[in-house]
Design an enzyme around this catalytic site. Sequence first.
Site, PDB file in Angstrom:
ATOM      1  N   GLU A  53       0.807  -1.233   0.000  1.00  0.00           N
ATOM      2  CA  GLU A  53       0.000   0.000   0.000  1.00  0.00           C
ATOM      3  C   GLU A  53       0.837   1.280   0.000  1.00  0.00           C
ATOM      4  OE1 GLU A  53      -2.628  -0.403   3.374  1.00  0.00           O
ATOM      5  OE2 GLU A  53      -3.695  -2.081   2.479  1.00  0.00           O
ATOM      6  N   GLU A  72      -6.060 -10.726  -1.315  1.00  0.00           N
ATOM      7  CA  GLU A  72      -6.952 -10.469  -0.165  1.00  0.00           C
ATOM      8  C   GLU A  72      -8.396 -10.288  -0.617  1.00  0.00           C
ATOM      9  OE1 GLU A  72      -5.465  -7.190   2.195  1.00  0.00           O
ATOM     10  OE2 GLU A  72      -3.391  -7.814   1.975  1.00  0.00           O
TER      11      GLU A  72
HETATM   12  C1  XIL Z   1      -6.289  -6.319   8.312  1.00  0.00           C
HETATM   13  C2  XIL Z   1      -6.602  -7.494   9.234  1.00  0.00           C
HETATM   14  O1  XIL Z   1      -7.439  -8.392   8.543  1.00  0.00           O
HETATM   15  C3  XIL Z   1      -7.281  -6.986  10.484  1.00  0.00           C
HETATM   16  O2  XIL Z   1      -7.433  -8.058  11.422  1.00  0.00           O
HETATM   17  C4  XIL Z   1      -6.442  -5.881  11.128  1.00  0.00           C
HETATM   18  O3  XIL Z   1      -7.146  -5.328  12.212  1.00  0.00           O
HETATM   19  C5  XIL Z   1      -6.140  -4.795  10.122  1.00  0.00           C
HETATM   20  O4  XIL Z   1      -5.516  -5.372   8.998  1.00  0.00           O
HETATM   21  N1  XIL Z   1      -4.903  -4.669   3.681  1.00  0.00           N
HETATM   22  C6  XIL Z   1      -3.884  -5.437   4.179  1.00  0.00           C
HETATM   23  C7  XIL Z   1      -4.138  -6.317   5.350  1.00  0.00           C
HETATM   24  O5  XIL Z   1      -2.805  -5.486   3.580  1.00  0.00           O
HETATM   25  O6  XIL Z   1      -2.992  -6.460   6.135  1.00  0.00           O
HETATM   26  C8  XIL Z   1      -5.267  -5.807   6.193  1.00  0.00           C
HETATM   27  O7  XIL Z   1      -5.547  -6.773   7.205  1.00  0.00           O
HETATM   28  C9  XIL Z   1      -6.474  -5.545   5.335  1.00  0.00           C
HETATM   29  C10 XIL Z   1      -6.179  -4.491   4.290  1.00  0.00           C
END
Ligand code: XIL
Length: 476
Positions: free
Chosen positions: A294, A400
């Site tokens: 990101e 994701e």
């Molecule tokens: C999220 C997790 O799923 C949550 O449990 C935590 O509170 C915050 O992070 N993008 C990413 C992930 O790269 O690491 C994030 O994961 C979701 C968005």
Amino acid sequence: MDYWYPRSMGSASLTEYEDGSLGIQGRTMDWNSPGHDFDLIAGNQYSFKVEVFQDEQTEAQMILSVAHTKDGTESYENLAFAKAKKGEWTTLEAGYVAGDFDRFVIYIETLGAPTLAYQFRNFTFTGVEAVFGSAETGSETTEVPSLKEKFQDYFAFGTAVTQNEAYNRQRMDFYASQFNIMTPGNELKPDYVLDVSASAKLAAEDECQAAVHFDRVKPLLTYAWEHGIKIHGHVLVWHQQTPEAFFHEGYNISKPLVTREVLLGRLSSYTEKIMEYLEENYPGMVVSWDVLNEAIDDQTGQLRDSKWLSIVGEDYPERAYEIARKYAPEGVQLYYNDYNTAYEPKQTGIVHLLERLLADGTVDGYGFQMHHDLSQPSVDQIRKSLERIAALPLKLRVSELDLTIPDNQEATLEKQAAKYKAIFELLLPYRDRLEAVQVWGVTDDLSWRAWGYPLLFDHNAQPKPAFYAILETLPE
Ligand code: XIL
């Protein structure tokens, strides 16, 4: 009333109202709250629900949380958030898989409203008996098809798994039947891996050293190792979930920021120790890493403002990949991972960053996060973003995937299924370069976006219409 008490109380007290609700008043801190102890079993799944009411301000942020204790140390997790409008009963609801703790206190706290008095009622607590691996439709029971087997000629099928889920053998065996690659949902992030106090000790001798620990991720790594499951590492460099101390002299946030040289030294030390630990204990299991996550700003398409950028400078991505390449075992694929790939100016910013890294020969792939909803982005926008990124000589992954919906009515679940299906129709043709498709969680209630029922299985581990819809994209 018997079971609720004012926790970290100060002068707060509880009152019982005639309608059976309880009220708390006399608070001075957000966490002065009604608390209730529960005996929970690590790895087991629970569901909590409560209605809250306040009549003092237009809106108040309410949180359902758990305080848990292990070997005398208390730590906290927020389970559900809701904004309680003045004069309206509002529901807080959460699924929770218990971690490995000696004591659990469920409590209802506020954020930014330390003196607010509020009421709550209709608290329910249930242990969820999820049925793993079989689908119950009416009177019939069928076996749930396996995603990893169905898609085996296309790409690895994966999921994110968090620490507490890994304590439940039955749950994990079900995940293993569905998925052949897993990403620790949080536990390989710097917040969990960097050992701040041990790092501070090392820094007294040499500011460029970092210390690491792996307690949180071990349950999952051990399970994966014993079951031949591959791991995708997430994440080394990120502007979030990284201890602020990482950026300060002596790992002490009250001291000045470190120099570029020190921060890069720490990143080298950190990366080297992670790679070494994993390769020594689980050789070959971690097949890829999100080195940088990101980094592109949504509004400008430029590198986003972060400590990495301000301390190291514009070339911090190049340096991060150079370091990762140096310490990663041979063959480990290095990814850049980001969200909102389907939108401009972000997409162009991502392409430019990837081109920079490709020029250095240090990046192997791009990970599309794909945290979508029903309307945004459109299937056409997703298609175009895939085409644009795929024009670069990179491996690809969907890292994701999840897709939120406004409610879980049958008709809405069908719409969700249709969009999941459309996305998979776009993905299949990329099979030669698409290493994995990973959903960000398995059952809806444990999702980081649980409010939006975003995943392929419901809270009882029953396959949803979206599950069957993606299978329909495969040839007979
Ligand atoms: C999220 C997790 O799923 C949550 O449990 C935590 O509170 C915050 O992070 N993008 C990413 C992930 O790269 O690491 C994030 O994961 C979701 C968005």
